[in-house]
Each structure stands twice: as structure tokens, then as C-alpha cells.
Enzyme design. Sequence first.
Site, PDB file in Angstrom:
ATOM      1  N   TYR A 237       0.820  -1.213   0.000  1.00 36.36           N
ATOM      2  CA  TYR A 237       0.000   0.000   0.000  1.00 36.36           C
ATOM      3  C   TYR A 237       0.856   1.266   0.000  1.00 36.36           C
ATOM      4  CZ  TYR A 237      -2.932   3.721   1.948  1.00 36.36           C
ATOM      5  OH  TYR A 237      -3.557   4.927   2.185  1.00 36.36           O
ATOM      6  N   LYS A 241       1.563   4.012  -3.090  1.00 40.40           N
ATOM      7  CA  LYS A 241       1.188   5.415  -2.847  1.00 40.40           C
ATOM      8  C   LYS A 241       2.413   6.323  -2.969  1.00 40.40           C
ATOM      9  CE  LYS A 241      -2.421   6.800  -1.563  1.00 40.40           C
ATOM     10  NZ  LYS A 241      -3.566   7.360  -2.344  1.00 40.40           N
TER      11      LYS A 241
END
Length: 494
Positions: A237, A241
Site C-alpha cells: 500500500y 502510494k
Amino acid sequence: MEPAGVAERLHGKTVLITGATGFIAKLLVEKILRLQPRVKRLYLLVRAPNQVSATERVRSVIMQLQIFLSLREKYQNHFTSWFWDKIFPVAGDVSLNNLGIGNVDLAEDIVKETNIIIHMAAAVNFRERYDTALAINTMGMKHILEVALRCVKLELVLLVSTAYVNSKKSGVVLEKPLQQNRSYDGQSELDISEEIAFAEAKLEELVCSSASEDTIRHTMKKIGTERARKFGWMNTYVFTKAMAEMLAYEHRSRLPIVIVRPTSTTSTLMEPFAGWIEGIKTIDIWVTNYGKGHLKFLPGDVTTIMDIVPADIVVNAMLCIISCHPQGPLDLIYHIGSSMRNPLKIGDLVHAMFRYFLERPFVSAEGEVIKVKQLVVPATMDSFYEHMDIHYKMPLEDMVRHGLSTAEEQDRYNHLKREYNFTVAVAEVFQSGTFFKRRFDDSNMQRLITFLNERDRELIPCDSKFINWKKYLMEIHFPSVMECESREATRARL
């Protein structure tokens, strides 16, 4: 002359919001409508095969929510018509070119009318499939920026990232960009195009070998974790990002970009009412499983600061940025958190959990009242694993050695093994947060707050300094989390 307020800033504006069905996005939509009923239009991009499905999804998962109660009371029988006059669902997908908007005329209207873009779409699972996380988090950023470049009336692009793109293990984390196209430590090159090609090649290889869906899913998740750690990030994640932020930096000279990095978001502090929450995440996993008697050990340093921030503080901070934009050039990055202004120690959080469940014990579906003991917090991972051996592995081995001849013995064995696996998984996933001695600087955010006029300081309060953590946790957050857990458990049984 007093600066214009946030309500005036939104008057007559058209806003495009991606990830509109997310927890924070729903609160943002409600707050904008309540704050400025004369906003021209909110385009809400949602994943749906067509406009009819998109409209139904917005109606069922946004419009019907309890958070819109005050607006329903205000507009009475006219609420539905007023809502649809302001809200325009858009069927699309950020992982696709042109945001997957199939209606050419609608896509053209969006680029002609949009004044503000708020990009919130994300795959937030820490261990998401690498191909999926790249498509949504990284390529989603590329696609929203391509649309933004075509918007003729664009005033601001607000991009929502996460504070944890910064993997610094200790010290103060500044509101600064990551090193462009480099690993986190800056020692090796990071080519985003190569990462996308790598993921595509691995997926094709699995498909061509006739791997099962389970094998593909497991392998792609494992690859994501491996690539993240190879370049210095904790999980898939935050890695994807981080790459999305790098793509945004490339466009800063051509677009009015701002990046917000919230820390761990929790239930609302005040608005639209205290304690609104959706889903169990981050520290809520500790809370629910500790209350139910499943979590007895959590390794960490009790003096470590646990940076959490109520969801409405995040929404108000975003509106603060939107409000202050016309008054001058903004900084690029804003942290939204509490660790600098109002630090909460893990030890205090753990003690609050004990106090809460001592006073309000969890009652199982079978009517069993769960009596909790103080959560044991081993100071090192080695110490934690020793506890796991003593309290779980050795008893499990004894059970096997003596035989599992009855259903009751088998049930006890399965229960203890599930508890062991769960505890170890939680410990390993959260160890960076429970041991890392870091705080997220929010000087840019605090400086921006000084631009707010007196009325906006009341309308969009976004300073975490004034949160009473004991009161918030004991009276608002913990009850809301357990109520949410109860609802989810009831749905699972139906």
C-alpha cells in the site's frame, strides 16, 4: 480585509471527487453540502459498469447514510431532489485511461466545468495484490493528472496520500517530497514503468502456467510485499502510494497540486455527529479483538506515539486547504495527524482499552461475558515470541501429544491455534507502528490554519491539539468501534 471563507470558496464551484464511496470521502461530501448548499455540482466517480448502476450505488451507499440526517431534516420532503441537483454520479475506474468514463459527452463536460479535483480513490489493503495496487494507487494517479491537465477551469488538485509513505523509523518526519525515482534510502533507482512492466510480466507468467486464482492472488500479494521491501517501504500500500506521489511531483509546475498525508484515521470527533465510523481498521483491530478476549499480547514500546486522527479533523483540514488556496501559493505537502500537537502514547491507549472493557465488558452472541486482563506489551519481538511459545505453541504441542480424541478437545485446539495465528499476524503487521519512534511534523498545516478567519475556525476546526484523548476514546471511539463490530457480526450471521 478579512479573507473569504471556505463557504464562499465553494460557492458555485464544480468539484470532481474520486473514491467517493470511501469513509473519508462520504464525510467530505456531506460536509461540503452542509457547509455550502450553493455548490454547483459534485461529480462523484464510482466504480460501476454504467450510469444507472453508478446512481444506484451513490443512492444506496452514500445518500441513505445516517450522516445526512441533519440535511434531511433541513430540506424535509425536498431533500431527494435537492441532493440529486447537486450530486452527479459518474461511472468510471481510476485504473483506466480517462478514468474509465465511457460517456464521451459526460467526460467532456467534466473537463469543461471542474474547478477542484479531490483524488481519494485507493486500494488500502496493506497486502493488496501488486498488480491491483499499482493499477489503482499508482496508475490511478497518472490518469487523474492526465484529466486534470485538460480541465480548462481548474483551480486546485488535492491529492490524498498517506503519512506512511515516509518509512523513517525515528525522529520527526517533515512535510517534504520523497526522493524522486529513488528507493527510500536513495541508494538505488526506482523506475515506475519498470515496476508496472514487472507486475504485468509476472501476472502473464502465472496465467500462462494455468495457475489457479488462489495461487495467482497469493503470489501477486507476495510479490507486492517483496518489491515494497526491496525499495525500502513497509508494505504494498505505502509503496504504491509513494510512487503515486512521485508521479504527482512531475506535474507540479503544470498543475496547482497539493498532497495531503493523513495518519491513521478514526471515528468522528464531532461532525456530523460524534462516533461515526465504517469498518474495522488500524487500531480498531486491537480494540475489538482485545475486548472479545482474542488479543492478549501486543509487542511494542509503551512510550511510542500512536498517531491517530478523527476523520472529521481530516475532512476539515482538507477544506482548510481548499479555503486558503486563493490567498497565495500553498506548500506541496500537508501532514494531518496528532503526534506533534497532541501525542497519544501506546501505553495510554492500552490502559484506556483495559479501563473501557473492565467497565463495559463484551458479551458474545452466546451470552458469555468476556473478562479482560491488562494487555501484555512485550518490549521486543524476541520477548513477544517467547510469550507465544509459552502461552500457545507449547500448549498446542501438548494437546497434539495427548491426542485430540473428542470434538471438545479438537475445538479447544482449533480455537487456541486461531488465536495464536491471529496474534502473531497482528504483531508482525503493526510492529513498525508499535516500535518506530517517529512523529509527523505538521508545520505547513498549522501555518495554513492561521489564514482562516474567525468564522472558519469554528466551521472547519482542524487542530488536533484540543482533543481530550481519554474522553474521546472512552466515550466516543471505543463504543462506536464495538457497535460497528456488532453490526458486521450480525450481517455475517444472516
